[in-house]
Design a protein around this motif. Structure first.
Motif, short mmCIF file in Angstrom:
data_model
loop_
_atom_site.label_atom_id
_atom_site.label_comp_id
_atom_site.label_asym_id
_atom_site.label_seq_id
_atom_site.Cartn_x
_atom_site.Cartn_y
_atom_site.Cartn_z
N CYS A 5 7.31 69.23 -12.64
CA CYS A 5 6.99 70.37 -12.63
C CYS A 5 8.37 70.67 -11.07
CB CYS A 5 5.81 71.20 -12.26
SG CYS A 5 5.51 71.72 -10.76
N GLY A 6 8.22 69.71 -10.23
CA GLY A 6 8.82 70.15 -9.03
C GLY A 6 7.79 70.58 -7.81
N CYS A 7 6.16 70.38 -8.32
CA CYS A 7 5.73 70.99 -7.33
C CYS A 7 5.20 69.55 -6.46
CB CYS A 7 4.07 71.60 -7.41
SG CYS A 7 3.00 70.77 -8.54
N SER A 38 -2.15 65.44 -23.93
CA SER A 38 -1.21 65.99 -23.03
C SER A 38 -2.36 65.67 -21.54
CB SER A 38 -1.01 67.28 -23.93
OG SER A 38 -2.09 68.01 -23.08
N ILE A 39 -1.21 65.87 -20.52
CA ILE A 39 -1.19 66.05 -18.97
C ILE A 39 -1.50 67.62 -18.68
CG2 ILE A 39 -1.22 65.56 -16.37
CD1 ILE A 39 0.46 63.03 -18.51
N TRP A 40 -2.77 67.89 -18.29
CA TRP A 40 -2.94 68.97 -18.29
C TRP A 40 -3.49 70.02 -17.54
CZ3 TRP A 40 -5.81 73.52 -21.68
CH2 TRP A 40 -5.17 74.51 -21.80
N ARG A 41 -2.55 70.38 -15.79
CA ARG A 41 -3.38 70.45 -14.21
C ARG A 41 -4.64 71.28 -14.36
NH1 ARG A 41 -0.42 70.20 -9.80
NH2 ARG A 41 -1.89 69.85 -9.23
N SER A 43 -5.59 73.49 -11.67
CA SER A 43 -5.30 73.85 -10.70
C SER A 43 -3.96 73.93 -9.74
CB SER A 43 -6.45 72.69 -9.45
OG SER A 43 -5.74 71.49 -8.91
N GLY A 44 -3.47 74.13 -9.41
CA GLY A 44 -2.10 73.98 -8.46
C GLY A 44 -1.78 74.21 -9.14
N CYS A 45 0.03 74.28 -9.80
CA CYS A 45 0.44 74.36 -10.72
C CYS A 45 0.54 74.86 -12.49
CB CYS A 45 2.15 73.33 -10.45
SG CYS A 45 1.17 72.02 -11.62
N ARG A 46 -1.08 74.23 -13.09
CA ARG A 46 -1.27 74.50 -14.03
C ARG A 46 -0.84 74.00 -14.95
NH1 ARG A 46 -6.30 76.63 -13.83
NH2 ARG A 46 -6.16 77.10 -16.14
N SER A 47 0.32 73.09 -14.42
CA SER A 47 1.41 72.37 -15.49
C SER A 47 0.66 72.11 -17.03
CB SER A 47 1.68 71.32 -15.16
OG SER A 47 3.18 72.59 -14.10
N HIS A 48 1.06 72.03 -17.98
CA HIS A 48 0.58 71.17 -19.07
C HIS A 48 1.73 70.42 -19.94
CE1 HIS A 48 -1.90 72.20 -23.36
NE2 HIS A 48 -2.46 70.85 -22.79
N PHE A 49 1.89 69.64 -20.20
CA PHE A 49 2.90 68.57 -20.50
C PHE A 49 2.41 67.59 -21.05
CE2 PHE A 49 2.48 67.68 -16.60
CZ PHE A 49 2.64 65.88 -16.29
N TRP A 50 3.54 66.53 -22.15
CA TRP A 50 2.97 65.50 -23.13
C TRP A 50 4.33 64.43 -22.57
CZ3 TRP A 50 -1.13 64.43 -26.88
CH2 TRP A 50 -1.19 65.64 -27.47
N VAL A 51 3.77 63.41 -22.66
CA VAL A 51 4.61 62.60 -22.03
C VAL A 51 5.16 61.59 -23.45
CG1 VAL A 51 5.79 60.04 -21.22
CG2 VAL A 51 3.99 62.13 -19.98
N ARG A 52 6.63 61.58 -24.01
CA ARG A 52 6.42 60.58 -25.02
C ARG A 52 7.82 60.33 -25.36
NH1 ARG A 52 2.34 61.05 -26.48
NH2 ARG A 52 1.40 63.07 -27.70
N GLY A 53 8.15 59.17 -24.93
CA GLY A 53 9.00 58.47 -25.10
C GLY A 53 9.50 57.89 -23.65
N ARG A 55 10.02 61.32 -22.03
CA ARG A 55 10.69 61.95 -21.66
C ARG A 55 9.07 62.79 -21.48
NH1 ARG A 55 14.58 64.03 -25.43
NH2 ARG A 55 14.88 65.70 -23.98
N VAL A 56 8.97 64.34 -20.60
CA VAL A 56 8.39 65.13 -20.20
C VAL A 56 8.35 66.37 -21.49
CG1 VAL A 56 6.93 67.46 -19.22
CG2 VAL A 56 7.78 64.79 -17.90
N ILE A 57 7.41 66.85 -22.66
CA ILE A 57 7.52 67.63 -23.10
C ILE A 57 6.49 69.07 -23.18
CG2 ILE A 57 6.91 68.33 -25.48
CD1 ILE A 57 7.77 65.67 -26.17
#
Length: 62
Positions: A5-7, A38-41, A43-53, A55-57
């Motif tokens: 996310c850039g944090c 998936s990766i779900w933070r 705390s902090g920015c609380r980003s939730h995303f997958w890494v596939r091939g 790439r961040v989804i």
């Protein structure tokens, strides 16, 4: 890895057998990683995303 996310926070993922929580990692023939689940933070920015091939989804909120 740094949060995409850039944090600039460092995300550490456990990939060893027998630990919890744990992520599975696959690398394709072009050296691009895929992670599961998936990766779900929580705390902090609380980003939730997958890494596939390599790439961040981003997961949709709500």
């Amino acid at each position: 890895m740094l949060c995409p996310c850039g944090c600039r926070e460092v995300i550490e993922l456990m990939v060893m057998e027998g630990v919890s929580p744990r992520w599975d990692v696959w690398v394709d023939d072009r050296s691009r990683p895929t992670l599961r689940p998936s990766i779900w933070r929580q705390s902090g920015c609380r980003s939730h995303f997958w890494v596939r091939g390599g790439r961040v989804i981003w997961c949709k909120s709500g």
